[in-house]
Design a protein around this motif. Structure first.
Motif, PDB file in Angstrom:
ATOM      1  N   PHE A 149       0.810  -1.219   0.000  1.00  0.00           N
ATOM      2  CA  PHE A 149       0.000   0.000   0.000  1.00  0.00           C
ATOM      3  C   PHE A 149       0.844   1.271   0.000  1.00  0.00           C
ATOM      4  O   PHE A 149       0.332   2.360  -0.233  1.00  0.00           O
ATOM      5  CB  PHE A 149      -0.949  -0.009   1.202  1.00  0.00           C
ATOM      6  N   ARG A 150       2.130   1.146   0.304  1.00  0.00           N
ATOM      7  CA  ARG A 150       3.056   2.281   0.246  1.00  0.00           C
ATOM      8  C   ARG A 150       2.545   3.487   1.035  1.00  0.00           C
ATOM      9  O   ARG A 150       2.541   4.618   0.555  1.00  0.00           O
ATOM     10  CB  ARG A 150       3.345   2.669  -1.204  1.00  0.00           C
ATOM     11  N   PHE A 151       2.105   3.205   2.252  1.00  0.00           N
ATOM     12  CA  PHE A 151       1.620   4.263   3.133  1.00  0.00           C
ATOM     13  C   PHE A 151       2.705   4.696   4.111  1.00  0.00           C
ATOM     14  O   PHE A 151       2.421   5.097   5.223  1.00  0.00           O
ATOM     15  CB  PHE A 151       0.407   3.779   3.937  1.00  0.00           C
ATOM     16  N   TYR A 152       3.962   4.612   3.676  1.00  0.00           N
ATOM     17  CA  TYR A 152       5.057   4.904   4.593  1.00  0.00           C
ATOM     18  C   TYR A 152       4.906   6.280   5.241  1.00  0.00           C
ATOM     19  O   TYR A 152       5.191   6.462   6.425  1.00  0.00           O
ATOM     20  CB  TYR A 152       6.409   4.835   3.864  1.00  0.00           C
ATOM     21  N   HIS A 153       4.440   7.251   4.480  1.00  0.00           N
ATOM     22  CA  HIS A 153       4.369   8.623   4.981  1.00  0.00           C
ATOM     23  C   HIS A 153       3.397   8.780   6.138  1.00  0.00           C
ATOM     24  O   HIS A 153       3.382   9.797   6.807  1.00  0.00           O
ATOM     25  CB  HIS A 153       3.962   9.569   3.842  1.00  0.00           C
ATOM     26  N   LEU A 154       2.565   7.749   6.392  1.00  0.00           N
ATOM     27  CA  LEU A 154       1.610   7.826   7.495  1.00  0.00           C
ATOM     28  C   LEU A 154       2.242   7.491   8.843  1.00  0.00           C
ATOM     29  O   LEU A 154       1.581   7.566   9.860  1.00  0.00           O
ATOM     30  CB  LEU A 154       0.426   6.880   7.241  1.00  0.00           C
ATOM     31  N   GLY A 155       3.510   7.119   8.837  1.00  0.00           N
ATOM     32  CA  GLY A 155       4.124   6.842  10.137  1.00  0.00           C
ATOM     33  C   GLY A 155       5.310   5.917  10.103  1.00  0.00           C
ATOM     34  O   GLY A 155       5.634   5.300  11.108  1.00  0.00           O
ATOM     35  N   GLY A 156       5.963   5.794   8.973  1.00  0.00           N
ATOM     36  CA  GLY A 156       7.158   4.968   8.925  1.00  0.00           C
ATOM     37  C   GLY A 156       6.847   3.521   8.621  1.00  0.00           C
ATOM     38  O   GLY A 156       5.766   3.173   8.138  1.00  0.00           O
ATOM     39  N   ASN A 157       7.811   2.661   8.908  1.00  0.00           N
ATOM     40  CA  ASN A 157       7.640   1.242   8.621  1.00  0.00           C
ATOM     41  C   ASN A 157       6.490   0.659   9.422  1.00  0.00           C
ATOM     42  O   ASN A 157       6.346   0.918  10.610  1.00  0.00           O
ATOM     43  CB  ASN A 157       8.926   0.479   8.960  1.00  0.00           C
ATOM     44  N   ASN A 158       5.682  -0.126   8.762  1.00  0.00           N
ATOM     45  CA  ASN A 158       4.547  -0.765   9.423  1.00  0.00           C
ATOM     46  C   ASN A 158       4.155  -1.977   8.601  1.00  0.00           C
ATOM     47  O   ASN A 158       3.740  -1.844   7.449  1.00  0.00           O
ATOM     48  CB  ASN A 158       3.374   0.209   9.544  1.00  0.00           C
ATOM     49  N   VAL A 159       4.299  -3.148   9.184  1.00  0.00           N
ATOM     50  CA  VAL A 159       4.029  -4.373   8.444  1.00  0.00           C
ATOM     51  C   VAL A 159       2.563  -4.462   8.035  1.00  0.00           C
ATOM     52  O   VAL A 159       2.206  -5.199   7.107  1.00  0.00           O
ATOM     53  CB  VAL A 159       4.474  -5.592   9.288  1.00  0.00           C
ATOM     54  N   ASN A 160       1.702  -3.681   8.688  1.00  0.00           N
ATOM     55  CA  ASN A 160       0.277  -3.686   8.324  1.00  0.00           C
ATOM     56  C   ASN A 160       0.003  -2.950   7.018  1.00  0.00           C
ATOM     57  O   ASN A 160      -1.122  -2.963   6.526  1.00  0.00           O
ATOM     58  CB  ASN A 160      -0.561  -3.070   9.450  1.00  0.00           C
ATOM     59  N   PHE A 161       1.021  -2.289   6.470  1.00  0.00           N
ATOM     60  CA  PHE A 161       0.862  -1.626   5.175  1.00  0.00           C
ATOM     61  C   PHE A 161       1.102  -2.591   4.007  1.00  0.00           C
ATOM     62  O   PHE A 161       1.138  -2.183   2.853  1.00  0.00           O
ATOM     63  CB  PHE A 161       1.805  -0.432   5.058  1.00  0.00           C
ATOM     64  N   PHE A 162       1.295  -3.870   4.316  1.00  0.00           N
ATOM     65  CA  PHE A 162       1.396  -4.908   3.291  1.00  0.00           C
ATOM     66  C   PHE A 162       0.208  -5.854   3.420  1.00  0.00           C
ATOM     67  O   PHE A 162      -0.222  -6.174   4.533  1.00  0.00           O
ATOM     68  CB  PHE A 162       2.661  -5.761   3.475  1.00  0.00           C
ATOM     69  N   LEU A 163      -0.315  -6.316   2.280  1.00  0.00           N
ATOM     70  CA  LEU A 163      -1.230  -7.459   2.290  1.00  0.00           C
ATOM     71  C   LEU A 163      -0.384  -8.677   1.962  1.00  0.00           C
ATOM     72  O   LEU A 163       0.186  -8.782   0.865  1.00  0.00           O
ATOM     73  CB  LEU A 163      -2.344  -7.287   1.256  1.00  0.00           C
ATOM     74  N   LYS A 164      -0.275  -9.615   2.916  1.00  0.00           N
ATOM     75  CA  LYS A 164       0.686 -10.697   2.820  1.00  0.00           C
ATOM     76  C   LYS A 164      -0.019 -12.052   2.694  1.00  0.00           C
ATOM     77  O   LYS A 164      -1.021 -12.298   3.369  1.00  0.00           O
ATOM     78  CB  LYS A 164       1.582 -10.730   4.058  1.00  0.00           C
ATOM     79  N   LYS A 165       0.544 -12.903   1.875  1.00  0.00           N
ATOM     80  CA  LYS A 165       0.076 -14.285   1.759  1.00  0.00           C
ATOM     81  C   LYS A 165       1.152 -15.205   2.306  1.00  0.00           C
ATOM     82  O   LYS A 165       2.288 -15.189   1.841  1.00  0.00           O
ATOM     83  CB  LYS A 165      -0.216 -14.636   0.298  1.00  0.00           C
ATOM     84  N   TYR A 166       0.784 -16.010   3.295  1.00  0.00           N
ATOM     85  CA  TYR A 166       1.771 -16.875   3.948  1.00  0.00           C
ATOM     86  C   TYR A 166       2.302 -17.904   2.969  1.00  0.00           C
ATOM     87  O   TYR A 166       1.554 -18.576   2.269  1.00  0.00           O
ATOM     88  CB  TYR A 166       1.132 -17.571   5.147  1.00  0.00           C
ATOM     89  N   ARG A 167       3.632 -18.013   2.963  1.00  0.00           N
ATOM     90  CA  ARG A 167       4.298 -18.927   2.026  1.00  0.00           C
ATOM     91  C   ARG A 167       4.758 -20.211   2.713  1.00  0.00           C
ATOM     92  O   ARG A 167       4.755 -21.282   2.123  1.00  0.00           O
ATOM     93  CB  ARG A 167       5.508 -18.196   1.421  1.00  0.00           C
ATOM     94  N   GLY A 168       5.192 -20.098   3.979  1.00  0.00           N
ATOM     95  CA  GLY A 168       5.680 -21.255   4.717  1.00  0.00           C
ATOM     96  C   GLY A 168       6.871 -20.871   5.581  1.00  0.00           C
ATOM     97  O   GLY A 168       7.275 -19.714   5.647  1.00  0.00           O
ATOM     98  N   THR A 169       7.454 -21.850   6.248  1.00  0.00           N
ATOM     99  CA  THR A 169       8.615 -21.599   7.083  1.00  0.00           C
ATOM    100  C   THR A 169       9.902 -21.793   6.275  1.00  0.00           C
ATOM    101  O   THR A 169       9.941 -22.581   5.327  1.00  0.00           O
ATOM    102  CB  THR A 169       8.639 -22.542   8.299  1.00  0.00           C
TER     103      THR A 169
END
Length: 401
Positions: free
Chosen positions: A32-52
């Motif tokens: 989502f590239r919302f970095y300007h809203l407050g820096g690094n935030n893993v919630n700004f990605f939509l992630k699909k789990y790949r595995g360990t």
């Protein structure tokens, strides 16, 4: 967040994935590239789990420490081929490119990452050099000079150190800042950033973190080399004003005061009502960055210091001295000097071209007069009027009790 929760229900991870010495790997489907809203935030990605994956993945070249929380260290894998350590091409690499160029998120539990470090036996920080500064004083130019030599991985204000500032800034003051827990966290964050023991790293520290880091880093990593960069106050303050504008600067200072050590926040409470000027607020923050440096000098700890004025006045002499201190081959001097012909902030809001569009800002006599009693009464610093303009500004301080 809701959509991410749905993805987690469908794709995992499940409980067993969190066991053992493994890392969790996610593919980024939407950034989502919302970095300007407050820096690094893993919630700004939509992630699909790949595995360990094996924890050794964090040693790969394009896997970079992105952030951390009390339980986990969070990494991003950035696109292959991106020169993420090129400070000239990417002057704020950690703030933007570890986010905007990310293709995967890799999460490692803190105890697993620390065990990985113990196996690597990275302990003293002898391959790390850190630049502390007061802000708007040439620190990006400084980083670019070293980047041109290609002798260091140059990290400009890595976000994990800003997060570290927030963490330490939450300390209540009831426990020592140099507690074993704090020193262990500092050591771990730095060594996860600077993960190759046979390579050298230069870190331009986030400015508002100086008040914490300058007193603690040598206790956590005793062999780290530290530098301090400053500039005449009457040049620094208008630079902040031109960069941010009055209203935006007031918002920034509210965040900054959450990052500075508790003892300085207590001082701030005494004078906050008097700070009707953006310069007064900025001057206080600059004193907060400078004061710990002088306390360290008083304690007998040597730290190489440079002024921006001395660097631009005699570029070659500065580079030769820096090369000698950092054990860099003097034959690389031409490469280093080439950095002076580059706008270190080109394409950014801080570039010379953009800042040159703002009107010249001059400190009023009242604002100059305000700084001196604050420095004397609250910081124990005797500051002469002429020191505001002196190129040897910090060295002209005299300390009280």
């Amino acid at each position: 967040v809701v959509l991410q929760n749905v993805f987690n229900l469908i794709y995992g991870p499940n409980e067993t994935d969190f066991k053992g010495n493994k890392a969790l790997c996610y593919d980024i489907k939407i950034n989502f590239r919302f970095y300007h809203l407050g820096g690094n935030n893993v919630n700004f990605f939509l992630k699909k789990y790949r595995g360990t994956v094996d924890v050794s993945v964090i040693d790969e070249e394009n896997v970079i420490l992105y952030d951390y929380n009390p339980q986990e260290f969070i990494y991003t894998r950035i696109r292959k081929g991106m020169e993420h350590r090129n400070a000239t091409k990417y002057p704020i690499v950690f703030q933007l490119n570890t986010h905007n160029k990310a293709v995967q998120v890799i999460i490692v539990r803190q105890n697993v990452a620390k065990e990985w470090l113990r196996r690597r036996k990275l302990t003293d920080g002898s391959n790390i050099c850190i630049l502390h500064s007061i802000g708007r004083c040439g620190s990006t130019l400084f980083a670019n000079i070293l980047s041109q030599t290609e002798q260091f991985h140059v990290y400009s204000e890595p976000f994990p150190l800003t997060r570290l500032g927030f963490t330490l800034g939450q300390e209540s003051g009831t426990t020592p800042m140099d507690s074993p827990e704090n020193l262990d966290l500092i050591r771990t964050v730095f060594l996860l950033l600077c993960k190759r023991e046979d390579e050298r790293y230069f870190i331009k520290s986030p400015v508002v973190f100086t008040g914490h880091l300058i007193n603690l880093i040598h206790k956590a990593l005793p062999q780290v080399k530290e530098l301090f960069l400053h500039r005449a106050l009457t040049n620094v303050l208008p630079s902040f004003q031109k960069l941010l504008g009055t209203l935006r600067f007031y918002g920034l200072t509210r965040i900054a005061f959450d990052l500075i050590p508790m003892k300085y926040r207590n001082i701030w409470k005494k004078i906050e009502a008097e700070t009707d000027s953006v310069y007064k607020r900025a001057a206080f923050l600059i004193l907060v960055q400078m004061h710990p440096y002088y306390l360290e000098c008083q304690a007998g700890r040597t730290m190489r210091a440079y002024s921006f004025e001395s660097i631009v006045r005699n570029k070659e002499a500065f580079c030769r001295d820096l090369f000698s201190y950092l054990d860099i081959n003097q034959k690389l001097l031409p490469q280093a000097l080439s950095a002076f012909s580059i706008d270190s902030q080109e394409g950014l809001p801080l570039s010379k071209k953009i800042l040159g569009q703002y009107p010249k800002v001059v400190l009023s006599d009242e604002e100059r007069r305000w700084v001196r009693p604050v420095a004397q009464n609250l910081f124990g610093i005797e500051l002469r009027q002429e020191d505001l303009l002196a190129t040897n500004f910090p060295q002209s301080y005299t300390f009280g009790n």
